[in-house]
Design an enzyme around this catalytic site. Structure first.
Site, PDB file in Angstrom:
ATOM      1  N   HIS A 152       0.774  -1.223   0.053  1.00  0.00           N
ATOM      2  CA  HIS A 152       0.125  -0.026  -0.197  1.00  0.00           C
ATOM      3  C   HIS A 152       0.799   1.336   0.143  1.00  0.00           C
ATOM      4  CE1 HIS A 152      -3.114   2.546   2.191  1.00  0.00           C
ATOM      5  NE2 HIS A 152      -3.402   2.743   0.933  1.00  0.00           N
ATOM      6  N   ASP A 175       7.148   8.023 -20.396  1.00  0.00           N
ATOM      7  CA  ASP A 175       7.799   7.740 -22.041  1.00  0.00           C
ATOM      8  C   ASP A 175       8.954   7.400 -22.051  1.00  0.00           C
ATOM      9  OD1 ASP A 175       9.110  10.514 -21.429  1.00  0.00           O
ATOM     10  OD2 ASP A 175       7.305  11.700 -21.679  1.00  0.00           O
ATOM     11  N   HIS A 212       6.152  19.480 -13.707  1.00  0.00           N
ATOM     12  CA  HIS A 212       6.983  18.290 -14.353  1.00  0.00           C
ATOM     13  C   HIS A 212       8.423  18.033 -13.548  1.00  0.00           C
ATOM     14  CE1 HIS A 212       8.283  15.347 -17.060  1.00  0.00           C
ATOM     15  NE2 HIS A 212       9.345  15.972 -17.469  1.00  0.00           N
ATOM     16  N   TYR A 260       5.568  14.534 -21.632  1.00  0.00           N
ATOM     17  CA  TYR A 260       5.038  14.527 -20.380  1.00  0.00           C
ATOM     18  C   TYR A 260       4.032  13.318 -20.385  1.00  0.00           C
ATOM     19  CZ  TYR A 260       6.521  19.504 -20.824  1.00  0.00           C
ATOM     20  OH  TYR A 260       7.264  20.432 -20.960  1.00  0.00           O
ATOM     21  N   ASN A 295       3.658  10.484 -18.977  1.00  0.00           N
ATOM     22  CA  ASN A 295       4.069   9.823 -17.445  1.00  0.00           C
ATOM     23  C   ASN A 295       2.891   9.882 -16.724  1.00  0.00           C
ATOM     24  OD1 ASN A 295       6.959   9.950 -18.630  1.00  0.00           O
ATOM     25  ND2 ASN A 295       6.473  12.043 -18.288  1.00  0.00           N
TER      26      ASN A 295
END
Length: 134
Positions: free
Chosen positions: A20, A28, A101, A123, A125
């Site tokens: 957990h 990418d 980012h 981006y 991801n």
């Protein structure tokens, strides 16, 4: 033999080992991988495998509590965002958190594993935060 679509042994093993709150990054092809973080490199060539198919396959085995995106992804709609939104509308991704980012790349240092795809759109991801099934 397994019944789920995920055939990659290393990725299946990584998902089975999650606890957990553990973090799995689907990345990418250009996202840097921090030293010390396990990498499962699925990339064969540009676009293979693509982000959306990789995400769908991971979600076939992984229970997700929440997910994190770089807010820059929302500024340039692309297939990755469409796939994320589809899974989000199905309730597969739990709550959403947004980071810059640069902060997303810092979050990668905490990941249990990064899964590199052949996706070449910037981006594309996602950080998946493991949930529990009970």
């Amino acid at each position: 033999m397994k019944k789920t679509p995920l055939l990659n042994i290393a990725l299946s093993r990584a998902i089975a080992s999650l606890g957990h709150g553990d973090i799995v990054i689907i990345a990418d092809a250009g996202l840097p991988v921090p030293k010390g973080v396990d990498l499962i490199d699925l990339a064969l060539t540009q676009g293979v495998p693509d982000f959306c198919r990789t995400l769908s396959t991971v979600l076939s085995e992984m229970q997700v509590q929440s997910h994190v995106l770089a807010h820059e992804l929302l500024l340039a709609p692309c297939p990755a965002l469409s796939g994320i939104d589809l899974h989000n509308s199905r309730g597969d991704l739990g709550g959403r958190n947004l980071l810059a980012h640069s902060e997303f790349k810092e979050l990668c240092q905490q990941a249990k594993v990064i899964v590199r795809t052949g996706e070449c759109r910037p981006y594309s991801n996602i950080a998946l935060i493991a949930g529990v099934t009970f």
